[in-house]
Design an enzyme around this catalytic site. Structure first.
Site, PDB file in Angstrom:
ATOM      1  N   SER A 128      39.515  47.232  41.461  1.00 28.93           N
ATOM      2  CA  SER A 128      40.577  47.966  40.768  1.00 28.93           C
ATOM      3  C   SER A 128      40.240  49.421  40.497  1.00 28.93           C
ATOM      4  CB  SER A 128      40.965  47.282  39.452  1.00 28.93           C
ATOM      5  OG  SER A 128      41.592  46.079  39.739  1.00 28.93           O
ATOM      6  N   ASP A 174      45.081  43.653  36.385  1.00 23.80           N
ATOM      7  CA  ASP A 174      44.039  44.680  36.508  1.00 23.80           C
ATOM      8  C   ASP A 174      44.128  45.690  35.371  1.00 23.80           C
ATOM      9  OD1 ASP A 174      43.571  43.305  38.826  1.00 23.80           O
ATOM     10  OD2 ASP A 174      44.583  44.762  40.104  1.00 23.80           O
TER      11      ASP A 174
HETATM   12  C1  GLA Z   1      45.361  42.264  42.737  1.00 19.31           C
HETATM   13  C2  GLA Z   1      46.571  42.604  41.875  1.00 19.31           C
HETATM   14  C3  GLA Z   1      46.628  41.760  40.622  1.00 19.31           C
HETATM   15  C4  GLA Z   1      46.461  40.277  40.939  1.00 19.31           C
HETATM   16  C5  GLA Z   1      45.289  40.044  41.871  1.00 19.31           C
HETATM   17  C6  GLA Z   1      45.202  38.629  42.342  1.00 19.31           C
HETATM   18  O1  GLA Z   1      44.198  42.631  42.071  1.00 19.31           O
HETATM   19  O2  GLA Z   1      46.566  43.963  41.529  1.00 19.31           O
HETATM   20  O3  GLA Z   1      47.830  42.000  39.941  1.00 19.31           O
HETATM   21  O4  GLA Z   1      47.644  39.733  41.458  1.00 19.31           O
HETATM   22  O5  GLA Z   1      45.333  40.876  43.027  1.00 19.31           O
HETATM   23  O6  GLA Z   1      44.892  37.798  41.297  1.00 19.31           O
END
Ligand code: GLA
Length: 384
Positions: A128, A174
């Site tokens: 993230s 995230d």
């Molecule tokens: C990404 C997305 C989140 C979530 C994950 C899977 O990180 O940004 O919102 O859906 O994938 O859990």
């Protein structure tokens, strides 16, 4: 003042002359468990990590936005606060631009500003890095504009930026971890109403480390794959007559199998069982501590590999090699199709696990993975 704060302020002085009004930070995250459950209004258990984005920001009176990253070779990007358009934002500047756009959409008057970004969240590792930027920028602008948005409102604002401006149909996990994380704790989030409970997660206290294995691959179908999984979940909910898959109980799965095609059924089964694994993990953490969650990590990975089909050979290799070398549980973390896995490893086996994973990657001809440990850190805040 810490080195990191001095560094971003120094970079600000060099890029823009003079002092910033302040410095804000927001961390990346790993998800302990609860994958692809957030947009199904279910449960997740991520934590903010000790790798973060920092932004030094100074308000301008002329409405111009100037953005500079210490990592980029792109120089200063220029935008206009009064008319932020997707096509004007290139590279990482799409994230601050998206936040400005989403704040303006809420009716918040955003002034021009100069901003320097300095981040140590690795890019493309599924930790993230983009949300860390968005949350740092949103925290800065929230304070500098006096908008006074609370954490759940900031979560929705950054989600809106991602979904409608950046163009990624992601959920709220995230940014919730990045904004609401606390040192020593995982963030148990109910994605239906954004209620949060902080659950102590002290791996070192249990003689364990949380090892991140960044596979350094991002498969080209990542974006399409994420969107198609989300679409399958929405289809499943519609056929089963529920608002979201959160509303399907484990005991409903037999009936669901008869109503859904095989692929949609397996997507649904992943989400329904994963929600339960999050609840079981929280319970295990509370009653027995970090080591007790290991079986849920393994089961989660199997479900993502076999039912949700979002793993890949590199992630499976990371999980299998780390388990064989002494990790007590391991799973891919994040959206899938590359990025990182996490492994819970007894501290005394850490070196052996690192070597075994690196050797397994090299044997298969994969790029060398990046390995590092993380622990739960504080969420977004002002640093200076
Ligand atoms: C990404 C997305 C989140 C979530 C994950 C899977 O990180 O940004 O919102 O859906 O994938 O859990």
């Amino acid at each position: 003042m810490s080195w990191a704060i001095e560094h971003v302020i120094g970079a600000f002085r060099e890029a823009f002359d003079g002092e910033p009004d302040g410095v804000w930070t927001a961390p990346g995250r790993v998800n302990l468990i609860g994958e692809h459950t957030d947009y199904n209004e279910g449960f997740v258990l991520p934590f903010a990590i000790d790798l973060a984005a920092r932004v030094a920001v100074r308000v301008r009176s002329d409405g111009a936005i100037r953005l500079f990253s210490t990592a980029g070779s792109e120089g200063v990007a220029k935008l206009s606060a009064s008319e932020v358009r997707r096509e004007d934002a290139r590279g990482w500047s799409v994230y601050p631009a998206g936040v400005v756009w989403a704040l303006r959409e809420r009716g918040i008057r955003v002034p021009g500003f100069d901003l320097v970004l300095d981040s140590d969240v690795p890019l493309g590792a599924g930790l993230s890095s983009s949300h860390a930027i968005e949350c740092a920028v949103a925290s800065a602008l929230n304070e500098l504009t006096g908008a006074g948005l609370d954490a759940p409102e900031l979560v929705l604002t950054t989600q809106r930026a991602e979904n409608a401006f950046v163009g990624a149909p992601t959920g709220i996990m995230d940014q919730s971890a990045s904004l609401r994380g606390e040192a020593g704790h995982a963030v148990f989030l109910d994605c239906r109403d954004q209620s949060v409970e902080l659950v102590p997660f002290d791996a070192p206290g249990a003689g364990l480390v949380t090892l991140v294995i960044d596979t350094r691959v991002a498969h080209s179908h990542a974006d399409g794959g994420y969107a198609s999984r989300r679409a399958a979940c929405e289809l499943g909910a519609e056929v089963l007559g529920v608002k979201a898959l959160r509303d399907v109980a484990l005991g409903d799965l037999d009936e669901a199998r008869a109503l859904l095609d095989d692929t949609t059924f397996r997507r649904v089964r992943h989400v329904v069982t994963e929600d339960q694994r999050v609840l079981d993990t929280v319970q295990a953490l509370r009653t027995a501590g970090p080591a007790a969650i290991a079986p849920y990590l393994d089961a989660s990975h199997a479900s993502m590999r076999d039912d949700f089909e979002i793993s890949c050979d590199e992630l499976d290799t990371a999980v299998e090699a780390s388990r064989a070398a002494g990790a007590i549980g391991a799973r891919m973390t994040g959206g899938g199709f590359g990025g990182s896995a996490i492994a819970l490893v007894p501290a005394e086996d850490e070196a052996g696990v690192r070597d075994a994973v690196s050797a397994a990657f090299s044997e298969r001809g994969y790029r060398a993975p990046r390995l590092f440990t993380v622990s739960p850190a504080d969420g977004a805040r002002r640093l200076a």
